[in-house]
Design an enzyme around this catalytic site. Structure first.
Site, PDB file in Angstrom:
ATOM      1  NE  ARG A   1      -8.528 -26.438  16.807  1.00 47.87           N
ATOM      2  CZ  ARG A   1      -9.003 -25.637  17.776  1.00 47.87           C
ATOM      3  NH1 ARG A   1      -9.835 -24.645  17.484  1.00 47.87           N
ATOM      4  NH2 ARG A   1      -8.640 -25.817  19.033  1.00 47.87           N
TER       5      ARG A   1
ATOM      6  CG  HIS B   1      -4.584 -19.802  17.977  1.00 48.12           C
ATOM      7  ND1 HIS B   1      -5.774 -19.437  17.373  1.00 48.12           N
ATOM      8  CD2 HIS B   1      -4.924 -20.161  19.253  1.00 48.12           C
ATOM      9  CE1 HIS B   1      -6.769 -19.547  18.242  1.00 48.12           C
ATOM     10  NE2 HIS B   1      -6.293 -19.998  19.382  1.00 48.12           N
TER      11      HIS B   1
ATOM     12  CG  HIS C   1      -6.835 -16.282  22.562  1.00 48.55           C
ATOM     13  ND1 HIS C   1      -7.656 -16.706  23.574  1.00 48.55           N
ATOM     14  CD2 HIS C   1      -6.799 -17.289  21.665  1.00 48.55           C
ATOM     15  CE1 HIS C   1      -8.071 -17.928  23.315  1.00 48.55           C
ATOM     16  NE2 HIS C   1      -7.580 -18.305  22.153  1.00 48.55           N
TER      17      HIS C   1
ATOM     18  CE1 TYR D   1      -9.691 -18.433  27.245  1.00 49.65           C
ATOM     19  CE2 TYR D   1      -7.632 -17.285  26.866  1.00 49.65           C
ATOM     20  CZ  TYR D   1      -8.432 -18.391  26.694  1.00 49.65           C
ATOM     21  OH  TYR D   1      -7.980 -19.458  25.970  1.00 49.65           O
TER      22      TYR D   1
ATOM     23  CG  ASP E   1     -13.253 -23.819  21.113  1.00 56.07           C
ATOM     24  OD1 ASP E   1     -13.025 -22.737  20.540  1.00 56.07           O
ATOM     25  OD2 ASP E   1     -12.364 -24.664  21.356  1.00 56.07           O
TER      26      ASP E   1
ATOM     27  CD  GLU F   1     -10.524 -16.623  20.528  1.00 57.96           C
ATOM     28  OE1 GLU F   1      -9.685 -17.007  19.698  1.00 57.96           O
ATOM     29  OE2 GLU F   1     -11.157 -17.417  21.246  1.00 57.96           O
TER      30      GLU F   1
END
Ligand code: G6D
Length: 339
Positions: A75, A100, A174, A176, A246, A305
């Protein structure tokens, strides 16, 4: 080594890179993303990353999963920043901030692709030119992302970029991971080892506050290798605030810097990067998307990330300004070992 191609919908192509050990890496030019990574284990072949089965599904359900993120991952507060004394404003797409790189950015573009292979590795290079003022960022920026699968079972991601005007650049992938190969299982029983002594504290909007906190004595201490569930199972304020991890973790010099092991201990992923931090997000999605015909579990994946920590400019976490005509380069690799 072998490379095959097939249509993925929406004009996108799915490339399959296969090594001599039966590892298969599926990637697409839609967002220069990883779609699947099939690895052979004693318990059968498992797909260890989250992804969808078509380009349409990505566009409808979640455009970030597995994608290349840019120009700036994470952000940018209020979408405001200054380069060489000049203020810029980027498109706000989440709670007044730029997430992003703004809406419909790298992750939704159809990148050009070129494949190559030799006896030891197969690769796909994706290229994209982000034009001056795209989402408010200055400079025409040429970006190149190369994915390589080697016969040592390594997936490598390399970035190269150059702009004609000084700009911001802080990309990531990104991906996962869910090493159970089962999207209905959460990642709580994965063991995570992290060469990180400090993390960036975030607020309720997941913006870095500027506080850098020691992991010692917190559920974010993964230095010795712990179950990820140690975060979910606490009322630690940094967990309850964002519903899991996060958070940017600052990386120490170590080889590897992160290790993720499946609950059955049949798969190990080792991360090596030249980036100074890793953002770990544990997929606390709402709503939870359908994936391969099943509902994804809450906490059904974990990102690694690699990037400069979000909040870089405001809080001095690192330099993400790319000067005009200077080449940006960085690389991250994931080595997979199975039993
Ligand atoms: C990133 O840190 C962010 C999350 O907050 C976001 O929801 C996700 O990307 C899509 O990892």
């Amino acid at each position: 080594m072998n490379i095959t191609e097939k249509e993925f919908g929406q004009g996108a192509v799915l490339y399959r890179l296969e090594n001599d050990n039966g590892y298969k890496l599926d990637v697409t030019n839609l967002g220069a993303r990883i779609v699947a990574f099939y690895v052979p284990t004693r318990n059968g072949i498992k797909n260890i990353v989250l992804g969808f089965d078509s380009a349409e599904e990505y566009l409808q359900k979640d455009t970030y999963i597995g994608a290349t993120i840019g120009r700036v991952a994470g952000r940018i507060k209020d979408g405001n920043f200054v380069i060489e004394g000049k203020p810029y404003h980027t498109t706000q797409n989440e709670k007044g901030n730029t997430l992003h790189g703004g809406p419909n950015n790298f992750e939704t573009k159809l990148w050009l692709a070129e494949t190559k292979q030799n006896l030891h590795e197969a690769n796909v290079t994706f290229t994209y030119t982000s034009l001056d003022d795209e989402q408010g960022f200055p400079g025409n920026l040429d970006v190149k992302v190369t994915y390589t699968l080697t016969n040592d079972n390594v997936w490598q991601v390399e970035y190269e970029a150059k702009s004609d005007i000084a700009t911001l650049f802080n990309p990531t992938n990104h991906v996962y991971f869910n090493l159970t190969g089962d999207v209905t299982q959460n990642v709580g029983e994965h063991t995570l080892q992290l060469a990180s002594e400090k993390f960036a504290v975030v607020d309720a909007d997941t913006l870095a506050t500027g506080e850098v906190r020691s992991v010692a004595g917190t559920p974010f201490d993964f230095r010795r290798g712990e179950k990820v569930a140690q975060v979910f199972d606490t009322d630690y304020e940094q967990n309850t605030l964002v519903g899991g991890l996060d958070h940017p973790f600052f990386l120490e010099k170590a080889e590897p810097q992160a290790v993720l092991v499946s609950p059955a201990e049949d798969i190990k992923v080792e991360l090596l990067t030249d980036e100074p931090s890793v953002v770990i997000f544990t997929a606390q999605f709402d709503p939870l998307p359908e994936m391969h015909g099943q509902k994804l579990a809450y906490h059904g994946g974990l990102t690694l990330e690699t990037q400069v920590s979000p909040g870089a400019l405001e809080h001095g976490f690192g330099d993400i300004i790319l000067p005009a005509h200077k080449t940006f380069k960085s690389q991250t690799s994931f080595k997979v070992t199975t039993h």
